[in-house]
Every structure is written in C-alpha cells, then in structure tokens.
Design a protein around this motif. Structure first.
Motif, mmCIF file in Angstrom:
data_model
loop_
_atom_site.group_PDB
_atom_site.id
_atom_site.type_symbol
_atom_site.label_atom_id
_atom_site.label_comp_id
_atom_site.label_asym_id
_atom_site.label_seq_id
_atom_site.Cartn_x
_atom_site.Cartn_y
_atom_site.Cartn_z
ATOM 1 N N GLY A 150 -14.037 -25.351 -28.392
ATOM 2 C CA GLY A 150 -14.914 -26.807 -28.491
ATOM 3 C C GLY A 150 -15.943 -26.693 -29.163
ATOM 4 O O GLY A 150 -16.233 -27.817 -29.275
ATOM 5 N N ALA A 151 -16.129 -25.915 -29.604
ATOM 6 C CA ALA A 151 -17.787 -25.858 -30.593
ATOM 7 C C ALA A 151 -16.635 -26.372 -32.264
ATOM 8 O O ALA A 151 -15.827 -26.631 -32.223
ATOM 9 N N ALA A 152 -17.768 -26.776 -32.542
ATOM 10 C CA ALA A 152 -17.997 -27.836 -34.059
ATOM 11 C C ALA A 152 -17.931 -26.024 -35.277
ATOM 12 O O ALA A 152 -19.231 -25.469 -34.615
ATOM 13 N N VAL A 153 -17.038 -25.550 -35.770
ATOM 14 C CA VAL A 153 -17.360 -24.263 -36.653
ATOM 15 C C VAL A 153 -17.606 -25.095 -38.321
ATOM 16 O O VAL A 153 -16.513 -25.511 -38.990
ATOM 17 N N VAL A 205 -5.897 -17.415 -41.998
ATOM 18 C CA VAL A 205 -7.133 -18.866 -41.889
ATOM 19 C C VAL A 205 -5.712 -19.502 -41.129
ATOM 20 O O VAL A 205 -5.786 -20.457 -40.324
ATOM 21 N N ALA A 206 -4.980 -19.772 -42.083
ATOM 22 C CA ALA A 206 -4.099 -20.718 -41.686
ATOM 23 C C ALA A 206 -2.989 -20.406 -40.384
ATOM 24 O O ALA A 206 -2.835 -21.274 -39.730
ATOM 25 N N ALA A 207 -2.924 -19.484 -40.314
ATOM 26 C CA ALA A 207 -1.930 -19.049 -38.873
ATOM 27 C C ALA A 207 -3.807 -19.232 -37.704
ATOM 28 O O ALA A 207 -2.979 -19.086 -36.078
ATOM 29 N N LEU A 208 -5.044 -19.054 -37.885
ATOM 30 C CA LEU A 208 -5.499 -18.814 -36.478
ATOM 31 C C LEU A 208 -6.738 -20.443 -36.530
ATOM 32 O O LEU A 208 -6.751 -20.641 -35.190
ATOM 33 N N PRO A 244 -6.545 -23.043 -38.613
ATOM 34 C CA PRO A 244 -6.381 -24.211 -39.554
ATOM 35 C C PRO A 244 -6.839 -24.756 -40.036
ATOM 36 O O PRO A 244 -7.544 -25.959 -40.622
ATOM 37 N N ASP A 245 -8.111 -25.678 -38.896
ATOM 38 C CA ASP A 245 -8.755 -26.416 -38.266
ATOM 39 C C ASP A 245 -10.012 -26.352 -38.557
ATOM 40 O O ASP A 245 -10.787 -27.154 -38.507
ATOM 41 N N VAL A 246 -10.477 -24.785 -39.635
ATOM 42 C CA VAL A 246 -12.295 -24.932 -39.474
ATOM 43 C C VAL A 246 -12.522 -25.184 -41.066
ATOM 44 O O VAL A 246 -11.594 -24.423 -41.743
ATOM 45 N N ASP A 247 -13.168 -25.776 -41.545
ATOM 46 C CA ASP A 247 -13.437 -25.823 -42.666
ATOM 47 C C ASP A 247 -14.370 -25.221 -42.710
ATOM 48 O O ASP A 247 -15.271 -24.681 -42.712
#
Length: 331
Positions: free
Chosen positions: A30-33, A52-55, A57-60
């Motif tokens: 639940g952390a913002a990253v 990144v796409a596999a692990l 993908p929702d991280v900016d």
C-alpha cells in the motif's frame, strides 16, 4: 501490511533487479512509490523496461541520472519523500577494472548528491545498498559487520565502502538517519544478466560452454531476491534511533543467506533444472573476485527479524524457468 506514511517512498535504481522487486513489494503493502533510473547500457536497457512492465507497471519511474544535480533536486522538491531507498549504482566487480570513471560518477558523486538532498529536504530515513565485496582481504568468513573493510579487491568494492563512510559522516554531522545493506550475491527471476546465475542458466539451456573461474574452488553466499526484499523492507521499517554522542544514527547490516555454496554444487542444481549437463571450461581466478563469501546475519535478525528462507534448490530452478520463458530456446 499497509504503509502508514502518506509521503511517497523514493526508490533509486527502480528499474534494476533489486529495485523493481522492492517497488513491487512496496506497492503490494500500500505504499506510494516514485522511482528513478537512468536506464544505462551496462546491460540491455530493454530488459530493464520489460522488468518494470512485469513487476511494477504502476510505479512512476523517472528517467534521471544521479549526476544530474538539478534534475535530482527538482524531483526531491516535487515528491518530498520522507524515506529514500537508494539502490542506484554502477554495479559489477569486473567492469570496474575497465570503466573506473563510471563508478566514480555514479557511486561517489551520485551518492553525495543523494546525501545532500536527503540532508536538506528533511528525509527521515535513507536506506542504501552496500555490498559484500567491501570485506575484501581484511575479513574472514563468516563476514561480520564488526570486521574491517579497509582492503578492497576492486574499485567497485572501494566505492561501496566509501558510501558507508560518507553515510556515517552525514549521520554524525547532520543527524541523517541512514541504514546501509551489504547484499550477498543476489539472484532470482529478472536478475542481472552479467551475474553467474543468469550467465550459467542461459548458457546451459543453449548448450554453450560456461567459464568456471578458480577451477571451481569458490564458495558464494547466494541470496534469493525474495529474502533480500524482505530485508530491505525490514530495514526501512526500523530506522536507527537517536542516541547520545558519540553514537550516530547510522547502521550497516549484512543481508545474505549465511550458507555459502560450492560453485560445483551451484552448477549441478542448474544442470538438474535445465535437464542437460553443463560444458565447463575451467579457468584461473579473475582479478577482483573473492574466493568465498559468507554472511553473519545475526545483527539483521536481531534488529528486524531478517531470516532468509530460500535454498538454491528452490531458487535456482525459478531462474532457469524464467530464462526459458524470457529468452526462449536460444537463451
């Protein structure tokens, strides 16, 4: 477990092997990253993008170099992190023999830039990557954080030892709470292609020969990525406490499997998982390498319950299976 700090956690080297796995674990609780990575060509940048796409993908993840002081400062001002996990670095012992300036730029100048911004932007806890290679010739297995680290065998190791001294100095002068983590030969799916687990797995699958240095007389403390991620998050959740001088809020921990493995056994597990024998080419010791690594993890266990649980018999088949899927028949 959820993360109660609402400020984003900044992860440097977020497209790297450990970084992407850490980002995934932080998001899962639940952390913002927010991440950064310079996507350099030390190895194929497409692997980093696929990772990144596999692990995560929702991280900016911002494309940014640690030596870009203005860009790094702007990112800190935008994100305003209270915690930073600093994993970005120029990795590799052997590469440091031929490309020394890359290590000075990323691991020394870049680390100072991170320290300065953590100091001036009110970061409450900096967790940063060190390495088992800092032990060099001055320590004997099992390696303990209490042993000397003043005889490194490579420039890479020297830069990581310098990082620990620099972080200690910032803790002493400015009260920056910092935790250094000495990683011991981390492996797993989506790993670095320049390290033995992937090099050997890909070669065995493709029927290519593998170079076995020091004629196989080496022992390594291979540590599975899931265990390392648990250690990183455990350290993040347990920052150093303030104490009366001369104590400073800086600690260093080993993160290893505390069970060194003979290189020949390591290769045998890969052969079993691949279903084919390895073509081994025995060679002398490589400059800069260490014959044996073994982590004493008692301090990390006492501080935040670190307890690695993955043997190579469990972890290496996952690497071989991932290589089959990602690289195909000609791994």
């Amino acid at each position: 477990m959820t993360d109660t700090d609402t400020a984003p956690i900044l992860v440097t080297g977020a497209a790297g092997f450990i970084g992407a796995h850490v980002c995934r674990a932080l998001r899962a609780r639940g952390a913002a990253v927010i991440g950064l990575d310079n996507y350099n060509d030390y190895y194929e940048p497409q692997l980093k993008r696929d990772r990144v796409a596999a692990l995560c993908p929702d991280v900016d993840i911002r494309a940014l170099d640690l030596c870009d002081r203005d860009g790094l400062a702007a990112l800190f001002d935008e994100v305003r992190p209270t915690r930073v996990i600093h994993l970005a670095a120029q990795a590799g012992v052997r590469y440091s023999l031929t490309h020394p300036h890359a290590y000075v730029d990323s691991n020394l100048a870049g680390f100072v830039n991170v320290l300065e911004l953590c100091r001036h932007r009110g970061v409450q806890h900096l967790v940063y990557a060190s390495s088992s290679s800092v032990y060099g010739d001055s320590a004997t297995p099992p390696f303990s954080e209490d042993q000397r680290i003043d005889q490194p065998r490579s420039l890479y190791a020297a830069t990581k030892a310098a990082n620990e001294l620099m972080a200690h100095t910032y803790a002493h002068l400015y009260g920056l709470h910092a935790t250094g983590l000495r990683f011991f030969t981390v492996y797993g799916p989506w790993g670095r292609p320049d390290m033995a687990p992937l090099l050997f797995s890909r070669a065995v699958l493709a029927g290519r020969p593998i170079d076995v240095f020091n004629h196989g007389r080496m022992r390594r403390d291979f540590t599975f990525i899931d265990d390392i991620v648990n250690g990183v998050l455990g350290a993040l959740d347990h920052p150093p406490v303030d104490a009366a001088p001369p104590a400073v809020p800086h600690r260093v921990f080993n993160l290893g499997n505390h069970t060194p493995v003979e290189l020949e056994r390591f290769i045998a597990v890969i052969e079993s998982a691949a279903g084919t024998p390895a073509q081994k080419v025995y060679k002398p010791m490589q400059p800069g390498d260490m014959i044996e690594t073994m982590a004493d993890t008692s301090h990390a266990h006492a501080a935040f319950g670190f307890e690695p649980a993955t043997s190579i018999e469990v972890g290496l088949p996952q690497v071989v299976d991932w290589c089959r899927r990602y690289f195909g028949r000609n791994a």
